[in-house]
Write a protein that holds these residues in place. Structure first.
Motif, mmCIF file in Angstrom:
data_model
loop_
_atom_site.group_PDB
_atom_site.id
_atom_site.type_symbol
_atom_site.label_atom_id
_atom_site.label_comp_id
_atom_site.label_asym_id
_atom_site.label_seq_id
_atom_site.Cartn_x
_atom_site.Cartn_y
_atom_site.Cartn_z
ATOM 1 N N VAL A 24 0.887 -1.406 0.292
ATOM 2 C CA VAL A 24 0.438 0.228 -0.142
ATOM 3 C C VAL A 24 0.466 1.316 0.064
ATOM 4 O O VAL A 24 0.951 1.951 -0.717
ATOM 5 N N ASN A 25 1.773 1.270 0.438
ATOM 6 C CA ASN A 25 2.868 2.379 0.569
ATOM 7 C C ASN A 25 3.707 2.711 -0.322
ATOM 8 O O ASN A 25 3.670 3.422 -0.464
ATOM 9 N N GLN A 26 3.918 1.455 -1.127
ATOM 10 C CA GLN A 26 5.044 1.701 -2.804
ATOM 11 C C GLN A 26 4.024 2.315 -3.910
ATOM 12 O O GLN A 26 4.183 2.870 -4.384
ATOM 13 N N ILE A 27 2.182 1.760 -3.783
ATOM 14 C CA ILE A 27 2.057 1.643 -4.840
ATOM 15 C C ILE A 27 1.090 3.632 -4.388
ATOM 16 O O ILE A 27 1.018 4.053 -5.417
ATOM 17 N N ARG A 28 1.237 3.686 -2.804
ATOM 18 C CA ARG A 28 0.797 5.757 -2.278
ATOM 19 C C ARG A 28 2.183 6.246 -3.330
ATOM 20 O O ARG A 28 1.759 6.966 -4.006
ATOM 21 N N THR A 111 -1.411 -7.496 -7.901
ATOM 22 C CA THR A 111 -1.926 -6.847 -8.146
ATOM 23 C C THR A 111 -2.472 -5.804 -7.485
ATOM 24 O O THR A 111 -2.900 -6.416 -6.207
ATOM 25 N N ALA A 112 -3.155 -4.748 -7.789
ATOM 26 C CA ALA A 112 -3.554 -4.093 -6.965
ATOM 27 C C ALA A 112 -4.706 -2.708 -7.376
ATOM 28 O O ALA A 112 -5.026 -2.647 -8.730
ATOM 29 N N GLN A 113 -6.115 -2.077 -6.494
ATOM 30 C CA GLN A 113 -6.530 -1.128 -7.531
ATOM 31 C C GLN A 113 -6.616 -0.095 -6.392
ATOM 32 O O GLN A 113 -6.745 0.041 -5.472
ATOM 33 N N VAL A 114 -6.706 0.850 -7.360
ATOM 34 C CA VAL A 114 -6.909 2.457 -6.521
ATOM 35 C C VAL A 114 -7.993 3.075 -7.133
ATOM 36 O O VAL A 114 -8.200 3.763 -7.955
ATOM 37 N N TYR A 141 -9.345 9.570 -10.481
ATOM 38 C CA TYR A 141 -8.580 7.984 -10.815
ATOM 39 C C TYR A 141 -9.093 6.901 -10.289
ATOM 40 O O TYR A 141 -9.872 6.510 -9.536
ATOM 41 N N GLU A 142 -9.688 5.574 -11.178
ATOM 42 C CA GLU A 142 -10.055 4.329 -10.750
ATOM 43 C C GLU A 142 -8.826 3.480 -11.839
ATOM 44 O O GLU A 142 -9.033 2.909 -12.722
ATOM 45 N N ASN A 143 -7.612 3.047 -11.059
ATOM 46 C CA ASN A 143 -6.902 2.841 -10.732
ATOM 47 C C ASN A 143 -6.230 1.001 -11.150
ATOM 48 O O ASN A 143 -7.041 1.260 -10.352
ATOM 49 N N GLU A 144 -5.698 1.031 -11.899
ATOM 50 C CA GLU A 144 -4.814 -0.556 -11.367
ATOM 51 C C GLU A 144 -2.711 -1.457 -11.841
ATOM 52 O O GLU A 144 -2.539 0.252 -12.493
ATOM 53 N N TYR A 145 -2.754 -1.578 -10.653
ATOM 54 C CA TYR A 145 -1.246 -1.731 -10.790
ATOM 55 C C TYR A 145 -1.229 -2.632 -10.911
ATOM 56 O O TYR A 145 -1.712 -3.194 -10.535
ATOM 57 N N VAL A 146 0.521 -3.346 -11.362
ATOM 58 C CA VAL A 146 0.993 -5.182 -11.157
ATOM 59 C C VAL A 146 2.290 -4.930 -10.785
ATOM 60 O O VAL A 146 3.055 -3.928 -11.298
ATOM 61 N N ARG A 147 3.113 -5.827 -9.575
ATOM 62 C CA ARG A 147 4.077 -6.039 -9.464
ATOM 63 C C ARG A 147 4.789 -6.468 -10.492
ATOM 64 O O ARG A 147 4.554 -7.896 -10.645
ATOM 65 N N GLU A 148 6.306 -6.076 -11.215
ATOM 66 C CA GLU A 148 6.455 -7.070 -12.212
ATOM 67 C C GLU A 148 8.506 -6.993 -11.390
ATOM 68 O O GLU A 148 9.093 -5.484 -11.077
ATOM 69 N N GLY A 150 9.133 -7.763 -8.296
ATOM 70 C CA GLY A 150 9.137 -6.703 -7.078
ATOM 71 C C GLY A 150 8.921 -5.876 -7.472
ATOM 72 O O GLY A 150 8.815 -5.046 -6.258
ATOM 73 N N VAL A 151 8.137 -4.680 -8.370
ATOM 74 C CA VAL A 151 8.555 -3.426 -8.215
ATOM 75 C C VAL A 151 6.692 -3.363 -9.127
ATOM 76 O O VAL A 151 6.744 -3.852 -10.023
ATOM 77 N N TRP A 152 6.370 -2.036 -8.654
ATOM 78 C CA TRP A 152 4.753 -2.067 -8.791
ATOM 79 C C TRP A 152 4.959 -1.104 -9.891
ATOM 80 O O TRP A 152 5.870 0.113 -9.815
ATOM 81 N N LYS A 153 3.880 -0.674 -10.863
ATOM 82 C CA LYS A 153 4.176 -0.706 -11.813
ATOM 83 C C LYS A 153 2.715 0.181 -11.950
ATOM 84 O O LYS A 153 1.934 -0.658 -11.721
#
Length: 236
Positions: A24-28, A111-114, A141-148, A150-153
């Motif tokens: 959560v902190n890394q995505i923020r 994966t994550a959503q924000v 925003y209604e975003n999606e994120y993916v870890r590639e 080990g790095v969130w993008k």
């Protein structure tokens, strides 16, 4: 279950929960950094925040994959706003605060959503080259994120601008469809999106709700969206 097995299970659970909080902190941090980059027209750096197959939803169009993301930031924005320069331009204001983020990380932590908000101030100073102007803008925003590796993008940055208004007149006098949505795709439009959004988004005074990716936090039920009266003043 033995005492040792119970303790091991408890530690595993705590480690998993701690990992999600770290995500959560890394995505923020990732999304906040996007705001800082786009504030100062650092478009190359914006592109590097996206996954290789990342998308951007912007003004009625979807820019797909790395080629689409680069077309939007490096070709469209960079050429229009900073004359091809990757960085700030004298007299150009484009603040993008990133606000009210609700971050949900999938249980597998891949994966994550924000859901978030931006409230932007923008314009060109009267002493700068070009037409002096100043406006306000707000969107969801209604975003999606993916870890590639080990790095969130950013997997999908879906920005739905809801309202615009000039600084002088305010949003109460915003003309209908003040900012036109995309109508032509790439390659017919060299700077256009790869696909159009359907249904076409409408700006203020339309008041559409963007669907929530998460349920009601108290009842646990899906959040019902009723946009039946959001556009009743429009004439298509």
């Amino acid at each position: 279950m033995s005492e040792i097995a119970a303790l091991t299970a408890r530690i595993d659970k705590l480690e998993h929960e701690l990992g999600i909080e770290q995500d959560v902190n890394q995505i923020r941090r990732l999304q906040y950094t996007y705001g800082y980059f786009i504030d100062k027209s650092q478009y190359n750096e914006c592109v590097d925040l996206f996954a290789e197959d990342g998308d951007v939803w912007f003004l009625g169009g979807i820019y797909k994959g790395r080629a689409g993301v680069e077309r939007l930031y490096k070709e469209r924005f960079q050429n229009i706003f900073t004359a091809g320069h990757n960085g700030p331009k004298y007299g150009w204001l484009l603040d993008h605060p990133q606000l009210q983020m609700v971050i949900d990380v999938a249980n597998d932590r891949k994966t994550a959503q924000v859901r978030g908000r931006s409230m932007m101030q923008a314009g060109l100073h009267e002493t700068a080259e070009g037409d002096a102007r100043a406006w306000w803008e707000g969107g969801i925003y209604e975003n999606e994120y993916v870890r590639e590796s080990g790095v969130w993008k950013i997997k999908a940055l879906r920005y739905f601008p809801h309202w615009h208004g000039s600084f002088a007149d305010g949003w109460q006098k915003t003309p209908i469809d003040f900012i036109p949505m995309a109508t032509t795709c790439f390659p017919e439009d060299p700077l256009g999106p790869d696909e159009l959004i359907d249904p076409v988004p409408r700006l203020w005074p339309a008041t559409d709700i963007v669907d929530f990716h998460y349920p009601h936090p108290v009842t646990g039920e899906p959040i019902v969206v009723d946009n039946s009266r959001a556009r009743e003043g429009f004439k298509d």
